[in-house]
Motif scaffolding. Structure first.
Motif, mmCIF file in Angstrom:
data_model
loop_
_atom_site.group_PDB
_atom_site.id
_atom_site.type_symbol
_atom_site.label_atom_id
_atom_site.label_comp_id
_atom_site.label_asym_id
_atom_site.label_seq_id
_atom_site.Cartn_x
_atom_site.Cartn_y
_atom_site.Cartn_z
ATOM 1 N N GLY A 82 0.803 -1.211 0.000
ATOM 2 C CA GLY A 82 0.000 0.000 0.000
ATOM 3 C C GLY A 82 0.843 1.271 0.000
ATOM 4 O O GLY A 82 0.324 2.368 -0.201
ATOM 5 N N LYS A 83 2.123 1.149 0.228
ATOM 6 C CA LYS A 83 3.010 2.310 0.192
ATOM 7 C C LYS A 83 3.181 2.765 -1.247
ATOM 8 O O LYS A 83 3.094 1.963 -2.179
ATOM 9 C CB LYS A 83 4.383 1.960 0.779
ATOM 10 C CG LYS A 83 4.342 1.571 2.233
ATOM 11 C CD LYS A 83 5.718 1.147 2.700
ATOM 12 C CE LYS A 83 5.633 0.533 4.077
ATOM 13 N NZ LYS A 83 6.914 -0.022 4.506
ATOM 14 N N LYS A 84 3.467 4.056 -1.390
ATOM 15 C CA LYS A 84 3.705 4.632 -2.708
ATOM 16 C C LYS A 84 4.872 5.595 -2.620
ATOM 17 O O LYS A 84 5.037 6.272 -1.604
ATOM 18 C CB LYS A 84 2.492 5.423 -3.205
ATOM 19 C CG LYS A 84 1.275 4.597 -3.448
ATOM 20 C CD LYS A 84 0.125 5.455 -3.926
ATOM 21 C CE LYS A 84 -1.106 4.573 -4.083
ATOM 22 N NZ LYS A 84 -2.238 5.281 -4.634
ATOM 23 N N ILE A 85 5.643 5.664 -3.695
ATOM 24 C CA ILE A 85 6.677 6.681 -3.819
ATOM 25 C C ILE A 85 6.570 7.290 -5.207
ATOM 26 O O ILE A 85 6.033 6.671 -6.131
ATOM 27 C CB ILE A 85 8.106 6.135 -3.593
ATOM 28 C CG1 ILE A 85 8.448 5.023 -4.588
ATOM 29 C CG2 ILE A 85 8.307 5.684 -2.153
ATOM 30 C CD1 ILE A 85 9.914 4.593 -4.587
ATOM 31 N N LEU A 86 7.071 8.498 -5.323
ATOM 32 C CA LEU A 86 7.193 9.149 -6.613
ATOM 33 C C LEU A 86 8.682 9.332 -6.872
ATOM 34 O O LEU A 86 9.391 9.866 -6.018
ATOM 35 C CB LEU A 86 6.494 10.508 -6.617
ATOM 36 C CG LEU A 86 5.013 10.522 -6.269
ATOM 37 C CD1 LEU A 86 4.471 11.943 -6.318
ATOM 38 C CD2 LEU A 86 4.219 9.607 -7.181
ATOM 39 N N GLY A 93 9.660 11.227 -3.728
ATOM 40 C CA GLY A 93 8.585 11.789 -2.918
ATOM 41 C C GLY A 93 7.804 10.701 -2.215
ATOM 42 O O GLY A 93 7.761 9.552 -2.656
ATOM 43 N N PHE A 94 7.159 11.078 -1.117
ATOM 44 C CA PHE A 94 6.376 10.143 -0.310
ATOM 45 C C PHE A 94 5.323 10.920 0.455
ATOM 46 O O PHE A 94 5.384 12.149 0.563
ATOM 47 C CB PHE A 94 7.276 9.358 0.652
ATOM 48 C CG PHE A 94 8.195 10.258 1.445
ATOM 49 C CD1 PHE A 94 7.791 10.795 2.660
ATOM 50 C CD2 PHE A 94 9.450 10.587 0.959
ATOM 51 C CE1 PHE A 94 8.618 11.641 3.375
ATOM 52 C CE2 PHE A 94 10.286 11.432 1.665
ATOM 53 C CZ PHE A 94 9.876 11.965 2.877
ATOM 54 N N GLY A 150 7.095 9.616 7.608
ATOM 55 C CA GLY A 150 6.706 9.296 6.235
ATOM 56 C C GLY A 150 7.879 8.745 5.451
ATOM 57 O O GLY A 150 7.753 7.756 4.720
ATOM 58 N N ALA A 151 9.036 9.379 5.612
ATOM 59 C CA ALA A 151 10.256 8.907 4.940
ATOM 60 C C ALA A 151 10.649 7.520 5.444
ATOM 61 O O ALA A 151 10.977 6.631 4.649
ATOM 62 C CB ALA A 151 11.397 9.902 5.165
ATOM 63 N N GLU A 152 10.609 7.334 6.746
ATOM 64 C CA GLU A 152 10.959 6.035 7.308
ATOM 65 C C GLU A 152 9.959 4.958 6.888
ATOM 66 O O GLU A 152 10.343 3.809 6.659
ATOM 67 C CB GLU A 152 11.049 6.122 8.837
ATOM 68 C CG GLU A 152 12.239 6.934 9.312
ATOM 69 C CD GLU A 152 12.279 7.164 10.808
ATOM 70 O OE1 GLU A 152 13.389 7.408 11.317
ATOM 71 O OE2 GLU A 152 11.216 7.109 11.483
ATOM 72 N N ASN A 153 8.687 5.327 6.764
ATOM 73 C CA ASN A 153 7.658 4.362 6.363
ATOM 74 C C ASN A 153 7.919 3.774 4.978
ATOM 75 O O ASN A 153 7.547 2.635 4.716
ATOM 76 C CB ASN A 153 6.266 4.995 6.396
ATOM 77 C CG ASN A 153 5.750 5.216 7.798
ATOM 78 O OD1 ASN A 153 6.266 4.680 8.765
ATOM 79 N ND2 ASN A 153 4.717 6.039 7.912
ATOM 80 N N VAL A 154 8.507 4.563 4.081
ATOM 81 C CA VAL A 154 8.788 4.038 2.744
ATOM 82 C C VAL A 154 10.171 3.420 2.648
ATOM 83 O O VAL A 154 10.496 2.810 1.638
ATOM 84 C CB VAL A 154 8.582 5.093 1.620
ATOM 85 C CG1 VAL A 154 7.132 5.528 1.564
ATOM 86 C CG2 VAL A 154 9.534 6.259 1.746
#
Length: 177
Positions: A82-86, A93-94, A150-154
């Protein structure tokens, strides 16, 4: 932000296709570098701040090619979790993490690791007495925590920033006591 484009390789791409799309995009980018950690794992480093994100291609659900309003291409990577990055030309980005007591509608929907430095600078300015109040410092601490988590989550490792902030606030509490 309005995005154009769609799936590069269908809604559920094969890991090897995802791998090739990501490696090719990062290879032509101005501010990112990739290094294979294994056949299924890659590390992408941002030149602007040296931060690295490592992930497994097998965890990717889909890779979407997008364009921003200025027509610049970027990749949206959706993970099975469910995580997303750009992945843009210079940054990854996150989504900022939800934080109790913080109006998330006032934060951008997508943030980057350099945003952490901007928040730190705002905290320092507020604490130096140039602008703001203790209430503003508390809001900025929540923003810092939201972007950091947020950064750590991705998958970014921001241990140095977490330790620095902890020490910074302990030092400021002692100074004001």
């Amino acid at each position: 932000m309005t995005f154009l484009g769609g799936p590069l390789n269908g809604s559920h791409s094969e890991p090897s296709q995802n791998q090739q799309v990501i490696v090719d995009y990062v290879g032509q980018s101005a501010g990112l570098k990739s290094a294979a950690c294994s056949t299924d794992e890659v590390a992408i480093s941002q030149q602007v701040d040296g931060k690295t994100l490592t992930f497994r291609f097998s965890e990717i659900e889909e890779v979407l090619e997008r364009k921003d309003l200025d027509g610049r291409c970027f990749l949206q990577v959706n993970f099975a979790s469910g995580k997303k990055i750009l992945i843009t030309d210079n940054l990854i980005g996150f989504k900022p993490a939800s934080c109790h007591g913080l109006d998330m509608s006032k934060l951008p929907k997508v943030v980057t690791t350099p945003d952490i430095l901007s928040v730190v600078e705002a905290i320092e300015d507020t604490l130096s007495g140039e602008v703001g109040s203790q209430e503003e410092v508390e809001v900025l601490k929540r923003v810092f925590d939201s972007v950091l988590r947020g950064a750590e989550n991705v998958g970014f490792d921001l241990t140095p920033e977490r330790v620095w902030m902890h020490q910074f606030f302990i030092g400021n509490q002692k100074a004001s006591a």
